[in-house]
Motif scaffolding. Structure first.
Motif, PDB file in Angstrom:
ATOM      1  N   THR A 143      32.326  -2.286 -34.916  1.00  0.00           N
ATOM      2  CA  THR A 143      32.307  -2.243 -33.999  1.00  0.00           C
ATOM      3  C   THR A 143      31.411  -3.911 -33.815  1.00  0.00           C
ATOM      4  N   CYS A 144      30.629  -3.459 -34.204  1.00  0.00           N
ATOM      5  CA  CYS A 144      29.364  -5.155 -34.033  1.00  0.00           C
ATOM      6  C   CYS A 144      30.025  -6.164 -34.852  1.00  0.00           C
ATOM      7  N   THR A 145      30.622  -6.994 -34.645  1.00  0.00           N
ATOM      8  CA  THR A 145      31.942  -7.533 -35.724  1.00  0.00           C
ATOM      9  C   THR A 145      30.266  -8.622 -36.017  1.00  0.00           C
ATOM     10  N   TRP A 146      29.191  -8.536 -35.979  1.00  0.00           N
ATOM     11  CA  TRP A 146      28.025  -9.699 -36.360  1.00  0.00           C
ATOM     12  C   TRP A 146      27.345  -8.969 -37.410  1.00  0.00           C
ATOM     13  N   GLY A 147      27.642  -7.329 -36.997  1.00  0.00           N
ATOM     14  CA  GLY A 147      26.407  -6.767 -37.957  1.00  0.00           C
ATOM     15  C   GLY A 147      26.547  -6.105 -39.603  1.00  0.00           C
ATOM     16  N   CYS A 148      25.918  -5.491 -40.344  1.00  0.00           N
ATOM     17  CA  CYS A 148      25.861  -5.805 -41.181  1.00  0.00           C
ATOM     18  C   CYS A 148      26.661  -4.869 -41.980  1.00  0.00           C
ATOM     19  N   LEU A 149      27.678  -4.720 -43.058  1.00  0.00           N
ATOM     20  CA  LEU A 149      28.312  -3.663 -43.478  1.00  0.00           C
ATOM     21  C   LEU A 149      28.031  -2.873 -44.383  1.00  0.00           C
ATOM     22  N   GLY A 150      26.617  -3.058 -44.799  1.00  0.00           N
ATOM     23  CA  GLY A 150      26.134  -1.725 -45.245  1.00  0.00           C
ATOM     24  C   GLY A 150      26.537  -1.487 -46.680  1.00  0.00           C
ATOM     25  N   MET A 151      27.248  -2.099 -47.213  1.00  0.00           N
ATOM     26  CA  MET A 151      28.389  -2.541 -49.376  1.00  0.00           C
ATOM     27  C   MET A 151      27.315  -3.002 -50.167  1.00  0.00           C
ATOM     28  N   ASN A 208      23.873 -10.208 -32.108  1.00  0.00           N
ATOM     29  CA  ASN A 208      25.687  -9.301 -31.654  1.00  0.00           C
ATOM     30  C   ASN A 208      25.477 -10.173 -30.101  1.00  0.00           C
ATOM     31  N   LEU A 209      26.563 -11.678 -30.507  1.00  0.00           N
ATOM     32  CA  LEU A 209      26.306 -12.813 -28.616  1.00  0.00           C
ATOM     33  C   LEU A 209      26.770 -11.852 -27.142  1.00  0.00           C
ATOM     34  N   HIS A 210      26.550 -10.661 -27.244  1.00  0.00           N
ATOM     35  CA  HIS A 210      27.478 -10.093 -26.517  1.00  0.00           C
ATOM     36  C   HIS A 210      26.419  -9.671 -25.438  1.00  0.00           C
ATOM     37  N   HIS A 211      26.858  -9.122 -24.370  1.00  0.00           N
ATOM     38  CA  HIS A 211      25.558  -9.064 -23.320  1.00  0.00           C
ATOM     39  C   HIS A 211      25.232  -7.348 -22.216  1.00  0.00           C
ATOM     40  N   GLY A 212      24.765  -7.206 -22.639  1.00  0.00           N
ATOM     41  CA  GLY A 212      23.948  -6.122 -22.040  1.00  0.00           C
ATOM     42  C   GLY A 212      24.790  -4.806 -22.082  1.00  0.00           C
ATOM     43  N   ALA A 213      24.732  -4.077 -21.453  1.00  0.00           N
ATOM     44  CA  ALA A 213      26.417  -3.062 -21.661  1.00  0.00           C
ATOM     45  C   ALA A 213      26.682  -3.006 -23.077  1.00  0.00           C
ATOM     46  N   GLU A 214      27.765  -4.287 -22.952  1.00  0.00           N
ATOM     47  CA  GLU A 214      28.609  -3.902 -23.778  1.00  0.00           C
ATOM     48  C   GLU A 214      27.741  -4.487 -25.453  1.00  0.00           C
ATOM     49  N   ALA A 215      27.096  -5.069 -25.106  1.00  0.00           N
ATOM     50  CA  ALA A 215      25.939  -4.808 -26.316  1.00  0.00           C
ATOM     51  C   ALA A 215      25.767  -3.728 -27.350  1.00  0.00           C
ATOM     52  N   GLU A 216      25.064  -3.001 -25.989  1.00  0.00           N
ATOM     53  CA  GLU A 216      25.091  -1.869 -26.711  1.00  0.00           C
ATOM     54  C   GLU A 216      25.876  -0.512 -26.659  1.00  0.00           C
ATOM     55  N   VAL A 221      20.876  -0.556 -30.650  1.00  0.00           N
ATOM     56  CA  VAL A 221      19.502  -1.494 -30.982  1.00  0.00           C
ATOM     57  C   VAL A 221      19.867  -2.477 -31.226  1.00  0.00           C
ATOM     58  N   ALA A 222      21.121  -3.306 -30.491  1.00  0.00           N
ATOM     59  CA  ALA A 222      21.260  -4.564 -30.456  1.00  0.00           C
ATOM     60  C   ALA A 222      20.304  -5.245 -29.097  1.00  0.00           C
ATOM     61  N   CYS A 223      20.152  -6.614 -29.114  1.00  0.00           N
ATOM     62  CA  CYS A 223      20.022  -6.906 -28.119  1.00  0.00           C
ATOM     63  C   CYS A 223      20.728  -7.132 -26.896  1.00  0.00           C
ATOM     64  N   ASN A 224      20.720  -6.995 -25.630  1.00  0.00           N
ATOM     65  CA  ASN A 224      21.261  -6.952 -24.679  1.00  0.00           C
ATOM     66  C   ASN A 224      20.826  -8.274 -24.235  1.00  0.00           C
ATOM     67  N   ALA A 225      19.956  -9.331 -24.034  1.00  0.00           N
ATOM     68  CA  ALA A 225      19.596 -10.053 -23.489  1.00  0.00           C
ATOM     69  C   ALA A 225      19.325 -10.134 -22.004  1.00  0.00           C
ATOM     70  N   ILE A 238      10.310 -17.952 -26.979  1.00  0.00           N
ATOM     71  CA  ILE A 238      11.388 -17.202 -26.575  1.00  0.00           C
ATOM     72  C   ILE A 238      12.187 -17.391 -26.128  1.00  0.00           C
ATOM     73  N   THR A 239      14.159 -17.977 -26.512  1.00  0.00           N
ATOM     74  CA  THR A 239      14.766 -18.129 -24.996  1.00  0.00           C
ATOM     75  C   THR A 239      16.254 -17.375 -25.812  1.00  0.00           C
ATOM     76  N   ILE A 240      17.111 -17.721 -24.213  1.00  0.00           N
ATOM     77  CA  ILE A 240      18.453 -16.453 -25.325  1.00  0.00           C
ATOM     78  C   ILE A 240      19.047 -17.330 -24.418  1.00  0.00           C
ATOM     79  N   ARG A 241      19.558 -17.451 -26.571  1.00  0.00           N
ATOM     80  CA  ARG A 241      21.454 -18.438 -26.133  1.00  0.00           C
ATOM     81  C   ARG A 241      22.581 -17.398 -26.922  1.00  0.00           C
ATOM     82  N   ASP A 242      23.810 -17.961 -26.084  1.00  0.00           N
ATOM     83  CA  ASP A 242      24.203 -17.187 -26.537  1.00  0.00           C
ATOM     84  C   ASP A 242      24.254 -15.837 -26.415  1.00  0.00           C
ATOM     85  N   ASN A 243      23.354 -15.323 -25.680  1.00  0.00           N
ATOM     86  CA  ASN A 243      23.219 -13.370 -25.230  1.00  0.00           C
ATOM     87  C   ASN A 243      22.157 -13.087 -26.281  1.00  0.00           C
TER      88      ASN A 243
END
Length: 297
Positions: A143-151, A208-216, A221-225, A238-243
């Motif tokens: 679902t998280c298109t940025w996440g590790c695929l674990g293979m 993960n570049l989604h924001h808030g509830a969408e990321a979670e 354990v995604a960053c929710n910006a 630390i700064t927030i870039r692209d959520n």
């Protein structure tokens, strides 16, 4: 012995020609050896024998032999080989009569903590067991298109046994074995690995570049910006870039555990000198041990 009287004139001429040709070639080779000879310092072999022969590139060179040649030339220092035993580097320095020098050890870091017990899959992938193969089929099903695929492409390619897979399908890097060769960086289709000095202890284990509830909703354990880490850190660290929380390592001297304490998901962590991960006190505990079911939402 051949009786010359029985040889024809043509045979004698041929033998003479072959003899002259052989002498000419010998003279040419002798001249070429004199003028084309390339001297190699015998110390190179001695220095090379004291190196680990890992050919890992951690020193910045293509291999141990080239590193040995540059040591002799005075272009590098023994301490730049972070894979070699300290005693061997010191022996090389003493042998060459140069300063030991030093270079901070670097290790591979994974920008993802989304194991199968906290990150959802929207589809079950059943193709070639390879992250690269899976990534070519709809991004791999996570679902998280940025996440590790674990293979385990990263573990398979690591020649030093520095990467193993944990029970939740995430790569774990053994900092002691890691040579910072960069093979895992190259092979990961999601570009989740980076090479960092061990002094970079503040780390964002997420892309993960989604924001808030969408990321979670994609990964617990995604960053929710939320910007708590930004507000709790020295200005600019630390700064927030692209959520996504982003660390400015040029300000690494300002980094401390304070930055991680209020992170609600534990996406920003502190890595101690043993490479162990520490989350902040406000991070929600992960209780689930089993893999999440496939979500078709």
């Amino acid at each position: 012995m051949i009786d010359a009287s029985i040889l024809s004139a043509d045979t004698v001429v041929a033998l003479g020609y072959m003899l002259a040709l052989g002498v000419s070639l010998a003279v040419i080779l002798a001249i070429a050896n004199r003028f084309l000879f390339v001297y190699e310092d015998p110390r190179i072999d001695e220095v090379d024998s004291a190196l680990p022969h890992a050919n890992c590139g951690a020193c910045g060179e293509a291999g141990c032999r080239i590193f040995a040649e540059k040591l002799i030339a005075g272009e590098v220092q023994p301490g730049q080989c972070t894979v070699n035993a300290p005693a061997n580097n010191l022996a090389i320095a003493n042998f060459l009569g140069v300063d030991l020098g030093n270079q901070e050890k670097r290790v591979a870091r994974l920008a993802c903590a989304g194991g199968n017990h906290v990150a959802y899959n929207r589809a079950k992938y059943a193709g070639l067991h390879s992250c690269r193969g899976a990534a070519m089929v709809g991004g791999g099903g996570k679902t998280c298109t940025w996440g590790c695929l674990g293979m385990a492409d990263c573990a398979d390619v690591c020649e030093f046994g520095a990467i193993s897979m944990d029970k939740n399908g995430l790569p774990v890097v053994d900092a002691d074995k890691c040579t910072a060769c960069g093979d895992c960086v190259d092979v990961c289709p999601k570009k989740l690995f980076e090479l960092h000095p061990v002094s970079h202890q503040l780390w964002v284990a997420c892309k993960n570049l989604h924001h808030g509830a969408e990321a979670e909703a994609e990964c617990e354990v995604a960053c929710n910006a939320c910007e708590r880490c930004v507000n709790d850190s020295p200005e600019g660290l630390i700064t927030i870039r692209d959520n996504l929380a982003t660390i400015d390592y040029s300000k690494n001297a300002l980094a401390s555990r304070v930055s991680i304490q209020r992170c609600p998901t534990g996406a920003i962590v502190w890595l101690n000198r043993k490479g162990e991960t520490e989350k902040g006190s406000k991070a929600k505990p992960v209780i689930r041990k089993q893999a999440l079911p496939v979500s078709h939402a």
